[in-house]
Design a protein around this motif. Structure first.
Motif, PDB file in Angstrom:
ATOM      1  N   HIS A   1       0.010  -8.000 -19.891  1.00 18.32           N
ATOM      2  CA  HIS A   1       1.260  -7.795 -20.618  1.00 18.32           C
ATOM      3  C   HIS A   1       2.491  -7.637 -19.742  1.00 18.32           C
ATOM      4  CE1 HIS A   1      -1.440  -7.350 -23.956  1.00 18.32           C
ATOM      5  NE2 HIS A   1      -0.420  -7.249 -24.789  1.00 18.32           N
ATOM      6  N   LEU A   2       2.270  -7.497 -18.418  1.00 18.58           N
ATOM      7  CA  LEU A   2       3.433  -7.286 -17.548  1.00 18.58           C
ATOM      8  C   LEU A   2       3.533  -8.387 -16.501  1.00 18.58           C
ATOM      9  CD1 LEU A   2       5.629  -5.095 -17.204  1.00 18.58           C
ATOM     10  CD2 LEU A   2       4.227  -4.143 -15.373  1.00 18.58           C
ATOM     11  N   ILE A   3       2.502  -8.497 -15.687  1.00 21.37           N
ATOM     12  CA  ILE A   3       2.560  -9.420 -14.551  1.00 21.37           C
ATOM     13  C   ILE A   3       2.567 -10.889 -15.014  1.00 21.37           C
ATOM     14  CG2 ILE A   3       1.421 -10.135 -12.420  1.00 21.37           C
ATOM     15  CD1 ILE A   3       2.565  -7.340 -12.280  1.00 21.37           C
ATOM     16  N   LEU A   4       1.639 -11.256 -15.886  1.00 19.21           N
ATOM     17  CA  LEU A   4       1.580 -12.653 -16.310  1.00 19.21           C
ATOM     18  C   LEU A   4       2.869 -13.122 -17.003  1.00 19.21           C
ATOM     19  CD1 LEU A   4      -2.120 -13.314 -17.451  1.00 19.21           C
ATOM     20  CD2 LEU A   4      -1.011 -13.814 -15.265  1.00 19.21           C
ATOM     21  N   PRO A   5       3.392 -12.349 -17.964  1.00 14.31           N
ATOM     22  CA  PRO A   5       4.645 -12.818 -18.588  1.00 14.31           C
ATOM     23  C   PRO A   5       5.802 -12.931 -17.593  1.00 14.31           C
ATOM     24  CG  PRO A   5       3.631 -11.094 -19.914  1.00 14.31           C
ATOM     25  CD  PRO A   5       2.858 -11.156 -18.631  1.00 14.31           C
ATOM     26  N   LEU A   6       5.843 -12.025 -16.603  1.00 14.58           N
ATOM     27  CA  LEU A   6       6.934 -12.090 -15.623  1.00 14.58           C
ATOM     28  C   LEU A   6       6.792 -13.298 -14.694  1.00 14.58           C
ATOM     29  CD1 LEU A   6       7.309  -8.358 -14.527  1.00 14.58           C
ATOM     30  CD2 LEU A   6       8.978  -9.759 -15.769  1.00 14.58           C
ATOM     31  N   SER A   7       5.608 -13.892 -14.677  1.00 14.38           N
ATOM     32  CA  SER A   7       5.327 -14.936 -13.693  1.00 14.38           C
ATOM     33  C   SER A   7       5.275 -16.325 -14.311  1.00 14.38           C
ATOM     34  CB  SER A   7       3.988 -14.645 -13.007  1.00 14.38           C
ATOM     35  OG  SER A   7       3.938 -13.319 -12.583  1.00 14.38           O
ATOM     36  N   LYS A   8       5.848 -16.465 -15.484  1.00 12.70           N
ATOM     37  CA  LYS A   8       5.768 -17.757 -16.182  1.00 12.70           C
ATOM     38  C   LYS A   8       6.216 -18.929 -15.322  1.00 12.70           C
ATOM     39  CE  LYS A   8       5.882 -16.982 -21.118  1.00 12.70           C
ATOM     40  NZ  LYS A   8       6.820 -16.282 -21.988  1.00 12.70           N
TER      41      LYS A   8
ATOM     42  N   GLU B   1       8.379  -0.611  -9.697  1.00 13.81           N
ATOM     43  CA  GLU B   1       8.826   0.416 -10.635  1.00 13.81           C
ATOM     44  C   GLU B   1       8.309   0.105 -12.044  1.00 13.81           C
ATOM     45  OE1 GLU B   1      10.729  -1.159  -8.537  1.00 13.81           O
ATOM     46  OE2 GLU B   1      11.367   0.399  -7.134  1.00 13.81           O
ATOM     47  N   LEU B   2       8.335  -1.183 -12.392  1.00 13.31           N
ATOM     48  CA  LEU B   2       7.867  -1.581 -13.719  1.00 13.31           C
ATOM     49  C   LEU B   2       6.413  -1.173 -13.921  1.00 13.31           C
ATOM     50  CD1 LEU B   2       9.349  -5.187 -14.060  1.00 13.31           C
ATOM     51  CD2 LEU B   2       9.933  -3.169 -15.413  1.00 13.31           C
ATOM     52  N   GLN B   3       5.633  -1.419 -12.857  1.00 12.26           N
ATOM     53  CA  GLN B   3       4.207  -1.097 -12.946  1.00 12.26           C
ATOM     54  C   GLN B   3       4.004   0.407 -13.077  1.00 12.26           C
ATOM     55  OE1 GLN B   3       2.010  -2.917  -9.831  1.00 12.26           O
ATOM     56  NE2 GLN B   3       0.051  -2.025 -10.427  1.00 12.26           N
ATOM     57  N   GLU B   4       4.789   1.170 -12.292  1.00  9.91           N
ATOM     58  CA  GLU B   4       4.666   2.622 -12.359  1.00  9.91           C
ATOM     59  C   GLU B   4       5.055   3.147 -13.737  1.00  9.91           C
ATOM     60  OE1 GLU B   4       6.937   3.919  -9.027  1.00  9.91           O
ATOM     61  OE2 GLU B   4       5.340   3.374  -7.620  1.00  9.91           O
ATOM     62  N   ALA B   5       6.127   2.588 -14.281  1.00  8.32           N
ATOM     63  CA  ALA B   5       6.554   2.997 -15.616  1.00  8.32           C
ATOM     64  C   ALA B   5       5.463   2.697 -16.637  1.00  8.32           C
ATOM     65  CB  ALA B   5       7.843   2.258 -16.000  1.00  8.32           C
ATOM     66  N   ALA B   6       4.862   1.529 -16.503  1.00  8.80           N
ATOM     67  CA  ALA B   6       3.792   1.149 -17.430  1.00  8.80           C
ATOM     68  C   ALA B   6       2.606   2.097 -17.297  1.00  8.80           C
ATOM     69  CB  ALA B   6       3.362  -0.294 -17.181  1.00  8.80           C
ATOM     70  N   GLN B   7       2.329   2.484 -16.041  1.00 10.14           N
ATOM     71  CA  GLN B   7       1.205   3.403 -15.825  1.00 10.14           C
ATOM     72  C   GLN B   7       1.480   4.758 -16.477  1.00 10.14           C
ATOM     73  OE1 GLN B   7       1.016   2.932 -11.637  1.00 10.14           O
ATOM     74  NE2 GLN B   7      -0.841   1.656 -11.688  1.00 10.14           N
ATOM     75  N   LEU B   8       2.730   5.210 -16.365  1.00  8.21           N
ATOM     76  CA  LEU B   8       3.104   6.474 -17.008  1.00  8.21           C
ATOM     77  C   LEU B   8       2.941   6.379 -18.517  1.00  8.21           C
ATOM     78  CD1 LEU B   8       6.237   7.613 -14.979  1.00  8.21           C
ATOM     79  CD2 LEU B   8       3.901   8.531 -14.911  1.00  8.21           C
ATOM     80  N   ASP B   9       3.176   5.180 -19.057  1.00 10.74           N
ATOM     81  CA  ASP B   9       2.992   4.975 -20.495  1.00 10.74           C
ATOM     82  C   ASP B   9       1.529   4.811 -20.868  1.00 10.74           C
ATOM     83  OD1 ASP B   9       5.616   5.148 -21.015  1.00 10.74           O
ATOM     84  OD2 ASP B   9       6.007   2.996 -21.180  1.00 10.74           O
ATOM     85  N   GLY B  10       0.654   4.930 -19.884  1.00  9.30           N
ATOM     86  CA  GLY B  10      -0.777   4.877 -20.163  1.00  9.30           C
ATOM     87  C   GLY B  10      -1.364   3.478 -20.218  1.00  9.30           C
ATOM     88  N   PHE B  11      -0.638   2.482 -19.658  1.00 10.54           N
ATOM     89  CA  PHE B  11      -1.189   1.118 -19.607  1.00 10.54           C
ATOM     90  C   PHE B  11      -2.381   1.084 -18.654  1.00 10.54           C
ATOM     91  CE2 PHE B  11       1.977  -2.291 -21.046  1.00 10.54           C
ATOM     92  CZ  PHE B  11       2.454  -1.500 -22.064  1.00 10.54           C
TER      93      PHE B  11
ATOM     94  N   LYS C   1       0.815  -1.207   0.000  1.00  9.69           N
ATOM     95  CA  LYS C   1       0.000   0.000   0.000  1.00  9.69           C
ATOM     96  C   LYS C   1       0.849   1.258   0.000  1.00  9.69           C
ATOM     97  CE  LYS C   1      -4.122  -1.937   1.969  1.00  9.69           C
ATOM     98  NZ  LYS C   1      -4.819  -2.232   3.194  1.00  9.69           N
ATOM     99  N   GLY C   2       1.968   1.202   0.719  1.00  5.99           N
ATOM    100  CA  GLY C   2       2.825   2.361   0.768  1.00  5.99           C
ATOM    101  C   GLY C   2       3.478   2.636  -0.578  1.00  5.99           C
ATOM    102  N   VAL C   3       3.707   1.603  -1.344  1.00  8.31           N
ATOM    103  CA  VAL C   3       4.444   1.761  -2.587  1.00  8.31           C
ATOM    104  C   VAL C   3       3.595   2.421  -3.664  1.00  8.31           C
ATOM    105  CG1 VAL C   3       5.739   0.575  -4.374  1.00  8.31           C
ATOM    106  CG2 VAL C   3       5.833  -0.246  -2.019  1.00  8.31           C
ATOM    107  N   ILE C   4       2.360   1.923  -3.785  1.00 13.22           N
ATOM    108  CA  ILE C   4       1.476   2.520  -4.773  1.00 13.22           C
ATOM    109  C   ILE C   4       1.062   3.898  -4.260  1.00 13.22           C
ATOM    110  CG2 ILE C   4      -0.753   2.338  -5.902  1.00 13.22           C
ATOM    111  CD1 ILE C   4      -0.461  -0.683  -5.719  1.00 13.22           C
ATOM    112  N   SER C   5       1.186   4.902  -5.112  1.00 18.37           N
ATOM    113  CA  SER C   5       0.932   6.262  -4.639  1.00 18.37           C
ATOM    114  C   SER C   5      -0.512   6.414  -4.176  1.00 18.37           C
ATOM    115  CB  SER C   5       1.224   7.255  -5.772  1.00 18.37           C
ATOM    116  OG  SER C   5       0.452   6.898  -6.899  1.00 18.37           O
ATOM    117  N   SER C   6      -0.681   7.232  -3.149  1.00 21.22           N
ATOM    118  CA  SER C   6      -1.955   7.234  -2.456  1.00 21.22           C
ATOM    119  C   SER C   6      -3.078   7.851  -3.303  1.00 21.22           C
ATOM    120  CB  SER C   6      -1.831   7.972  -1.126  1.00 21.22           C
ATOM    121  OG  SER C   6      -1.392   9.281  -1.380  1.00 21.22           O
ATOM    122  N   ASP C   7      -2.718   8.722  -4.278  1.00 15.33           N
ATOM    123  CA  ASP C   7      -3.790   9.336  -5.041  1.00 15.33           C
ATOM    124  C   ASP C   7      -4.439   8.367  -6.035  1.00 15.33           C
ATOM    125  OD1 ASP C   7      -1.356   9.352  -6.317  1.00 15.33           O
ATOM    126  OD2 ASP C   7      -1.890  11.013  -7.638  1.00 15.33           O
TER     127      ASP C   7
END
Lengths: 307, 288
Positions: free
Chosen positions: B198-205, B180-190, A11-17
């Protein structure tokens, strides 16, 4: 300490907004398929079972069921067949759990040594675990056979009257236990082997410098280092042992007499032979109570060490 | 203590080349144990290839004489074993796919999304670990029968999919993937759906394969529950079928062993191909 706490860091990692209405809806949508199945086929029957155990349940017309409170449980106390089944199940656990743990530990420490063909040995010791209980049971019935069985063929060479394994009261349960050790030991073996392999070498180097022999290294380094794995293996085998069903069902049908009749067999008979669903549900709850106590004891034994 | 190390040294000093006597002893014990473990398989294979006369004859005949496939042909012509094999394959495959799908979805929601209540959902699922399968037998049987699912494969599959093990293993694994990967993907509009597929499942093979194998083997091997809800012989699975066969072909060990081989053969092939993944699923359980 609780398992859920280990997930809280997220929870802390994902930004709160991002904690938004959208996230809530998505969380529910992603969870829903499992939660529906979980709710309908696990939680609901669990609650329903407790409810049924308080009734003289009418299998044909449930609306005719009569509420009798704890009478099913009281009846269990005076039911000698129930106590026999409980005793047999406890005896089975007593025969199998220590044997499985000791054999698994011995095999794991052996394979961990400097030995040729480790991979092959590991595969062999694990392999029976992938068999279904009925294959295991029918094969062993023939191995134990007094007419054409392999075991008594070889025993007959060294003793005059080899036992009639599955036919006598004294040997039937031990024979089933022996089969079970062969069948299930692989699981515990893999767990203990992986635990042993994660013990750092320098601990053994230090022990050797202190003059510790093999036995002292085992007692003072190996056992304390892998004690969590040992606990886990003990508990899971107790839980499995109390649910034993397939081996006696296929190998002896609970006989001779009712010396190998287990709790789950008794539950099954109460339900499907006598149609006494409420009573069977009560047996299920008593058995669950036993296993929950085992799990709780386990939790405190492990937890006490951790803190 | 000084005693035991003295003995040890005495043993170590008996060396032939660089092989110590103790090491030879360990090899003998371990390979002896391995032989004992393998004997039931050898018995199963050799007996399945014997004639009825030889299979029930006195003594142990390790090499069948003559080698015959009568037991197998009898099984295929006089029993429903082929049908049972198909049933078992269907049940195990569908169960495995369903478990992978719904468990990975909820594990994703529990570890990668942030929503109120997720803690309690997870706690509830983990607590259900303590529920032993058989306690639900009677209410589940009534439920299945009320839903009209008796003799239907859904009756075997769905209660199995309700089990918590997969959710727990996957949640453990997803939680440790870098955010970080997830955040980067979110910034890319995923979208979150895209992050899942496209991110979690392939990483978890690796964990998905291990879980799939484990579920497949477990599901293939179920015995008590299918025995209760599958009521027509044509709907049986192999684990039930071989017990029925044993009772039909009384004292015909060749046929019984042949059926046991057919019931476990596919799992053995799978095991030989993917044993490391299977064992890593077991190890994961030990770690949790």
């Amino acid at each position: 300490m609780s398992v859920t706490d280990r997930f809280d860091g997220i929870k802390g990692v994902i930004s709160s907004d991002s904690r938004s209405r959208k996230e809530l809806i998505e969380g529910i949508l992603f969870s829903l398929p499992y939660l529906v199945i979980f709710g309908v086929f696990l939680l609901y029957p669990l609650v329903m079972g407790g409810y049924m155990s308080l009734f003289d349940w009418n299998a044909i017309d449930p609306t005719q069921s009569v509420f009798i409170g704890l009478e099913n449980y009281q009846q269990l106390l005076n039911d000698s067949d129930f106590w026999n089944a409980l005793g047999n199940t406890g005896y089975f656990a007593l025969l199998t759990v220590p044997s499985i743990v000791v054999v698994a530990l011995g095999l794991a420490l052996g394979v961990n040594r400097d030995i040729k063909g480790k991979g092959l040995l590991r595969a062999i010791f694990f392999s029976p675990y992938i068999l279904t209980v009925s294959v295991t049971a029918v094969v062993w019935v023939d191995l134990y056979s007094t007419q054409y069985g392999l075991i008594n063929h070889y025993l007959g060479m060294v003793m005059a009257n080899p036992p009639q394994w599955l036919q006598t009261r004294l040997t039937a349960m031990p024979a089933i236990a022996m089969t079970t050790v062969w069948w299930l030991v692989g699981f515990s073996f893999v767990i203990l082997l992986s635990a042993r392999q994660s013990v750092p070498d320098y601990l053994y180097e230090a022990a050797k410098l202190d003059g510790a022999g093999t036995w002292r290294q085992f007692r003072d380094v190996t056992v304390p280092q892998i004690r969590h794995a040992i606990f886990f293996v003990v508990i899971i085998n107790i839980i499995w042992a109390f649910q034993v069903y397939g081996q006696p069902y296929v190998m002896t049908s609970g006989g001779p007499g009712s010396t190998t009749e287990t709790l789950v067999m008794y539950l099954y008979e109460a339900a499907f032979a006598q149609r006494n669903f409420g009573y069977a549900a009560a047996i299920g709850y008593v058995l669950t109570g036993i296993l929950v106590m085992v799990s709780i004891a386990n939790y405190y034994l492990l937890g006490g060490d951790n803190e | 203590m000084s005693d035991s190390s003295a003995t040890e040294n005495r043993f170590e000093s008996f060396t032939v080349g660089d092989v110590s006597l103790r090491n030879v002893g360990v090899h003998v014990v371990m390979y002896g144990a391995a032989l004992l473990f393998v004997v039931p398989y050898l018995y199963m294979i050799t007996t399945s290839l014997q004639t009825q006369q030889q299979a029930v004859a006195e003594g142990m005949h390790w090499i069948p004489d003559p080698i015959t496939f009568t037991a197998f042909t009898d099984l295929l012509t006089q029993s429903l074993i082929a049908q049972w094999a198909i049933n078992t394959l269907i049940i195990a495959s569908v169960t495995t796919l369903l478990v992978l799908l719904v468990d990975s979805m909820i594990a994703f929601a529990l570890t990668r999304l942030d929503w109120p209540g997720q803690r309690y959902v997870l706690a509830l699922i983990i607590a259900s670990f303590m529920v032993p399968g058989f306690v639900n037998i009677i209410p589940l049987y009534i439920l299945i029968s009320d839903l009209g699912l008796l003799n239907n494969y859904a009756a075997v599959i769905l209660p199995f999919v309700a089990g918590p093990l997969g959710v727990f293993l996957l949640a453990q694994f997803f939680r440790d993937l870098p955010y970080e990967l997830q955040e980067a993907a979110q910034l890319d509009g995923f979208s979150n759906l895209r992050i899942y597929t496209h991110l979690i499942l392939p990483l978890s093979k690796s964990i998905l394969t291990a879980l799939a194998l484990f579920i497949f083997v477990w599901s293939w091997n179920q015995f008590l529950w299918p025995l209760i809800v599958l009521q027509s012989e044509a709907a049986y699975t192999l684990p039930i079928g071989i017990v029925v066969l044993r009772d039909n072909f009384t004292y015909q060990p060749a046929v019984t062993m042949a059926s046991a081989l057919i019931a476990s053969g596919p799992l053995f092939i799978l095991f030989l191909l993917l044993q490391d993944q299977l064992m890593s699923a077991v190890e994961m359980q030990g770690v949790t």
